[in-house]
Structures are given as C-alpha cells and as structure tokens.
Design a protein around this motif. Sequence first.
Motif, short mmCIF file in Angstrom:
data_model
loop_
_atom_site.label_atom_id
_atom_site.label_comp_id
_atom_site.label_asym_id
_atom_site.label_seq_id
_atom_site.Cartn_x
_atom_site.Cartn_y
_atom_site.Cartn_z
N GLN A 32 0.81 -1.22 0.00
CA GLN A 32 0.00 0.00 0.00
C GLN A 32 0.85 1.27 0.00
OE1 GLN A 32 -3.34 -0.41 -0.36
NE2 GLN A 32 -2.81 -2.57 -0.41
N THR A 69 -1.28 11.62 2.43
CA THR A 69 -2.56 11.53 3.14
C THR A 69 -2.96 10.10 3.49
OG1 THR A 69 -3.77 11.47 1.07
CG2 THR A 69 -3.40 13.64 2.05
N VAL A 70 -2.02 9.22 3.59
CA VAL A 70 -2.33 7.83 3.94
C VAL A 70 -2.93 7.81 5.35
CG1 VAL A 70 -1.38 5.54 4.37
CG2 VAL A 70 -0.52 6.91 2.47
N ASP A 71 -4.08 7.16 5.50
CA ASP A 71 -4.72 7.01 6.80
C ASP A 71 -4.07 5.81 7.50
OD1 ASP A 71 -6.33 6.55 9.00
OD2 ASP A 71 -8.20 6.86 7.90
N VAL A 72 -3.19 6.10 8.43
CA VAL A 72 -2.42 5.05 9.09
C VAL A 72 -3.32 4.09 9.87
CG1 VAL A 72 -0.63 4.58 10.82
CG2 VAL A 72 -0.32 6.43 9.19
N GLU A 73 -4.31 4.63 10.56
CA GLU A 73 -5.21 3.77 11.34
C GLU A 73 -5.95 2.77 10.45
OE1 GLU A 73 -7.80 5.51 14.24
OE2 GLU A 73 -6.30 7.00 14.79
N THR A 74 -6.45 3.24 9.32
CA THR A 74 -7.15 2.36 8.40
C THR A 74 -6.20 1.33 7.82
OG1 THR A 74 -8.75 4.08 7.84
CG2 THR A 74 -8.51 2.28 6.27
N LEU A 75 -5.01 1.76 7.45
CA LEU A 75 -4.01 0.86 6.90
C LEU A 75 -3.65 -0.24 7.90
CD1 LEU A 75 -2.14 0.09 4.60
CD2 LEU A 75 -0.49 1.76 5.46
N LYS A 77 -5.53 -1.31 10.42
CA LYS A 77 -6.70 -2.18 10.58
C LYS A 77 -6.80 -3.17 9.43
CE LYS A 77 -11.75 -2.23 11.00
NZ LYS A 77 -11.77 -3.53 10.43
#
Length: 95
Positions: A32, A69-75, A77
């Motif tokens: 990702q 802007t990568v959403d670390v929390e979503t990644l 999860k």
Amino acid sequence: MDDLGFPELTAEQIELLCQTTETVARRYILNQVPGKDVCRLDISVEVEGTKPVNVVIEVDLLLSKQAGTVDVETLVKEAVDAGHDAAENFLRKIQ
C-alpha cells in the motif's frame, strides 16, 4: 476467530502460524505504501489458548511525511484483518 475444531497445535505449527500471519500483514502494508515511506514497522503476533485459538496481531506503524494523506489507522486495521484471514486459512489447512 471462530472455533474451527482442530487438534492442539504443536510448537512448530504455532511458530509457522505466527510467521505466516506476520508476513501477510507486513506484505499488505508494503503493497500500500512504498518502503521508503515507512519509518517504523513493528508487527507482533501472539497465539493464545489451544481450543479455541486466539491470534493477537499488533502493528506499530510510523510513516514519513512523504507518505502524504495515507490514513495510518485504516491501513493498520486492514493489515490486521489480512493477517487474521491468513491465520484462519492456515488453521483450516491443518485441520
């Protein structure tokens, strides 16, 4: 994770389960975001219990500012979900 009704795992099977789960979670994250944007990636996998087996996956991820802007929390999860899927597939195969 569901109770799949398999025999007790050997130490070797537990080790392989942990390695497989960790590899899938790591591979998911690195598919990702480029590796150069990863400042820290620590993944731990613990197997608790025998019947049912509980697989606990912890991911510590820090990305560089270049990751945008990568959403670390979503990644994280999604990587944990991929790891759980891999663990479940592993356990089904040894059933």
